[in-house]
Each structure stands twice: as C-alpha cells, then as structure tokens.
Motif scaffolding. Structure first.
Motif, PDB file in Angstrom:
ATOM      1  N   ASP A  70       9.359 -14.040  13.793  1.00 12.93           N
ATOM      2  CA  ASP A  70       9.480 -15.496  13.878  1.00 12.93           C
ATOM      3  C   ASP A  70       8.157 -16.210  13.576  1.00 12.93           C
ATOM      4  N   THR A  71       7.123 -15.453  13.244  1.00 11.61           N
ATOM      5  CA  THR A  71       5.811 -16.030  12.952  1.00 11.61           C
ATOM      6  C   THR A  71       5.849 -16.858  11.666  1.00 11.61           C
ATOM      7  N   PRO A  72       5.409 -18.109  11.735  1.00 13.18           N
ATOM      8  CA  PRO A  72       5.364 -18.936  10.527  1.00 13.18           C
ATOM      9  C   PRO A  72       4.308 -18.419   9.548  1.00 13.18           C
ATOM     10  N   LEU A  73       4.618 -18.526   8.267  1.00 13.49           N
ATOM     11  CA  LEU A  73       3.674 -18.098   7.236  1.00 13.49           C
ATOM     12  C   LEU A  73       3.084 -19.280   6.474  1.00 13.49           C
ATOM     13  N   THR A  74       3.296 -20.479   6.964  1.00  8.77           N
ATOM     14  CA  THR A  74       2.850 -21.661   6.231  1.00  8.77           C
ATOM     15  C   THR A  74       1.337 -21.684   6.013  1.00  8.77           C
ATOM     16  N   ASP A  75       0.569 -21.174   6.950  1.00  8.95           N
ATOM     17  CA  ASP A  75      -0.888 -21.152   6.804  1.00  8.95           C
ATOM     18  C   ASP A  75      -1.430 -19.751   6.553  1.00  8.95           C
ATOM     19  N   ALA A  76      -0.552 -18.779   6.408  1.00  8.82           N
ATOM     20  CA  ALA A  76      -0.996 -17.395   6.227  1.00  8.82           C
ATOM     21  C   ALA A  76      -1.587 -17.203   4.836  1.00  8.82           C
ATOM     22  N   GLN A  77      -2.676 -16.472   4.774  1.00  3.95           N
ATOM     23  CA  GLN A  77      -3.320 -16.162   3.513  1.00  3.95           C
ATOM     24  C   GLN A  77      -2.815 -14.855   2.924  1.00  3.95           C
ATOM     25  N   THR A  78      -2.714 -13.821   3.805  1.00  2.00           N
ATOM     26  CA  THR A  78      -2.410 -12.480   3.316  1.00  2.00           C
ATOM     27  C   THR A  78      -1.471 -11.760   4.275  1.00  2.00           C
ATOM     28  N   VAL A  79      -0.494 -11.070   3.701  1.00  2.00           N
ATOM     29  CA  VAL A  79       0.378 -10.175   4.458  1.00  2.00           C
ATOM     30  C   VAL A  79       0.194  -8.787   3.847  1.00  2.00           C
ATOM     31  N   ASP A  80      -0.139  -7.816   4.699  1.00  3.90           N
ATOM     32  CA  ASP A  80      -0.298  -6.433   4.250  1.00  3.90           C
ATOM     33  C   ASP A  80       0.884  -5.612   4.721  1.00  3.90           C
ATOM     34  N   VAL A  81       1.481  -4.852   3.809  1.00  2.94           N
ATOM     35  CA  VAL A  81       2.602  -3.963   4.105  1.00  2.94           C
ATOM     36  C   VAL A  81       2.073  -2.535   4.047  1.00  2.94           C
ATOM     37  N   LEU A  82       1.956  -1.921   5.226  1.00  2.00           N
ATOM     38  CA  LEU A  82       1.321  -0.609   5.357  1.00  2.00           C
ATOM     39  C   LEU A  82       2.304   0.424   5.877  1.00  2.00           C
ATOM     40  N   PRO A  83       2.731   1.352   5.027  1.00  2.35           N
ATOM     41  CA  PRO A  83       3.605   2.423   5.496  1.00  2.35           C
ATOM     42  C   PRO A  83       2.826   3.360   6.423  1.00  2.35           C
ATOM     43  N   PRO A  84       3.537   4.158   7.207  1.00  2.00           N
ATOM     44  CA  PRO A  84       2.849   5.133   8.046  1.00  2.00           C
ATOM     45  C   PRO A  84       2.037   6.099   7.163  1.00  2.00           C
ATOM     46  N   PHE A  85       0.863   6.412   7.622  1.00  2.00           N
ATOM     47  CA  PHE A  85       0.005   7.337   6.892  1.00  2.00           C
ATOM     48  C   PHE A  85       0.002   8.687   7.585  1.00  2.00           C
ATOM     49  N   ALA A  86      -0.063   9.747   6.813  1.00  2.00           N
ATOM     50  CA  ALA A  86      -0.125  11.102   7.368  1.00  2.00           C
ATOM     51  C   ALA A  86      -1.522  11.660   7.099  1.00  2.00           C
ATOM     52  N   GLY A  87      -1.861  12.648   7.839  1.00  2.00           N
ATOM     53  CA  GLY A  87      -3.145  13.302   7.600  1.00  2.00           C
ATOM     54  C   GLY A  87      -4.065  13.179   8.787  1.00  2.00           C
ATOM     55  N   GLY A  88      -5.270  13.632   8.622  1.00  2.00           N
ATOM     56  CA  GLY A  88      -6.190  13.625   9.759  1.00  2.00           C
ATOM     57  C   GLY A  88      -7.526  13.269   9.410  1.00  2.00           C
ATOM     58  N   PHE A 121       0.828  -1.200   0.000  1.00  2.00           N
ATOM     59  CA  PHE A 121       0.000   0.000   0.000  1.00  2.00           C
ATOM     60  C   PHE A 121       0.864   1.252   0.000  1.00  2.00           C
ATOM     61  N   ALA A 122       0.347   2.318  -0.607  1.00  2.05           N
ATOM     62  CA  ALA A 122       0.956   3.652  -0.605  1.00  2.05           C
ATOM     63  C   ALA A 122       2.422   3.597  -1.045  1.00  2.05           C
ATOM     64  N   ALA A 123       3.343   4.131  -0.234  1.00  2.00           N
ATOM     65  CA  ALA A 123       4.762   4.205  -0.607  1.00  2.00           C
ATOM     66  C   ALA A 123       5.377   2.821  -0.808  1.00  2.00           C
ATOM     67  N   ALA A 124       4.897   1.826  -0.089  1.00  2.00           N
ATOM     68  CA  ALA A 124       5.405   0.461  -0.269  1.00  2.00           C
ATOM     69  C   ALA A 124       5.027  -0.071  -1.645  1.00  2.00           C
ATOM     70  N   GLN A 125       3.838   0.263  -2.105  1.00  2.00           N
ATOM     71  CA  GLN A 125       3.402  -0.141  -3.443  1.00  2.00           C
ATOM     72  C   GLN A 125       4.277   0.513  -4.500  1.00  2.00           C
ATOM     73  N   GLU A 126       4.563   1.774  -4.311  1.00  2.00           N
ATOM     74  CA  GLU A 126       5.422   2.487  -5.256  1.00  2.00           C
ATOM     75  C   GLU A 126       6.821   1.883  -5.291  1.00  2.00           C
ATOM     76  N   ALA A 127       7.382   1.579  -4.111  1.00  5.10           N
ATOM     77  CA  ALA A 127       8.735   1.019  -4.034  1.00  5.10           C
ATOM     78  C   ALA A 127       8.795  -0.391  -4.620  1.00  5.10           C
ATOM     79  N   ALA A 128       7.737  -1.175  -4.428  1.00  7.24           N
ATOM     80  CA  ALA A 128       7.710  -2.543  -4.947  1.00  7.24           C
ATOM     81  C   ALA A 128       7.358  -2.588  -6.428  1.00  7.24           C
ATOM     82  N   GLY A 129       6.728  -1.544  -6.909  1.00  7.61           N
ATOM     83  CA  GLY A 129       6.340  -1.507  -8.311  1.00  7.61           C
ATOM     84  C   GLY A 129       5.120  -2.353  -8.629  1.00  7.61           C
ATOM     85  N   THR A 130       4.398  -2.758  -7.606  1.00  8.45           N
ATOM     86  CA  THR A 130       3.200  -3.584  -7.782  1.00  8.45           C
ATOM     87  C   THR A 130       2.313  -3.436  -6.553  1.00  8.45           C
TER      88      THR A 130
END
Length: 77
Positions: A59-77, A7-16
């Motif tokens: 150290d959390t296993p991801l073997t059964d994980a469905q989704t990982v969300d990468v959320l940069p800090p958001f600014a605003g109010g 999401f947001a800046a992470a999406q821009e940095a990852a290009g997807t």
C-alpha cells in the motif's frame, strides 16, 4: 515516474535491467510488472522489493519514490 531496477533472475525474466513506471502504489507496480512481464509472476512473489532502499508494504505510495529494486533470493556464501 519511478525507476525499477531488476537483478539476477528478475532481470532475466523482465528482459531488461531497468524500466520506468508511473503507478500509484507498490501493489499497483507489482500488478503492472506481472502484466508486462509474465515470466516475472513466479519470481516476483519471492523477491525482496525495496523502495528507495527500504522494505515496505504494497500500500506504499510511489508518487515520490525514486527507485524500486527487485531482488530475487541469492544463493551462496
């Protein structure tokens, strides 16, 4: 396979807005993301990373994980 959504800046940095990864732990995923997308290195350390909606440790296993969300800090109010 775990779906990683960027999401947001992470999406821009990852290009997807999403990608699939097959790694054992959240820590391994962080290393894989940094290797695959060097522009994420400076952003990822400040991001909230949620595994199936919950904040967890590297150290959390991801073997059964469905989704990982990468959320940069958001600014605003």
């Amino acid at each position: 396979m775990t779906r990683v959504r960027f999401f947001a800046a992470a999406q821009e940095a990852a290009g997807t807005d999403a990608a699939d990864y097959d790694v054992a732990t959240l820590g391994a995923l962080r290393a894989e993301l940094t290797a695959a997308h060097p522009a994420l290195a400076g952003i990822l350390q400040r991001c909230a990373v949620l595994v199936d909606g919950a904040r967890v440790g590297d150290d959390t296993p991801l073997t059964d994980a469905q989704t990982v969300d990468v959320l940069p800090p958001f600014a605003g109010g």
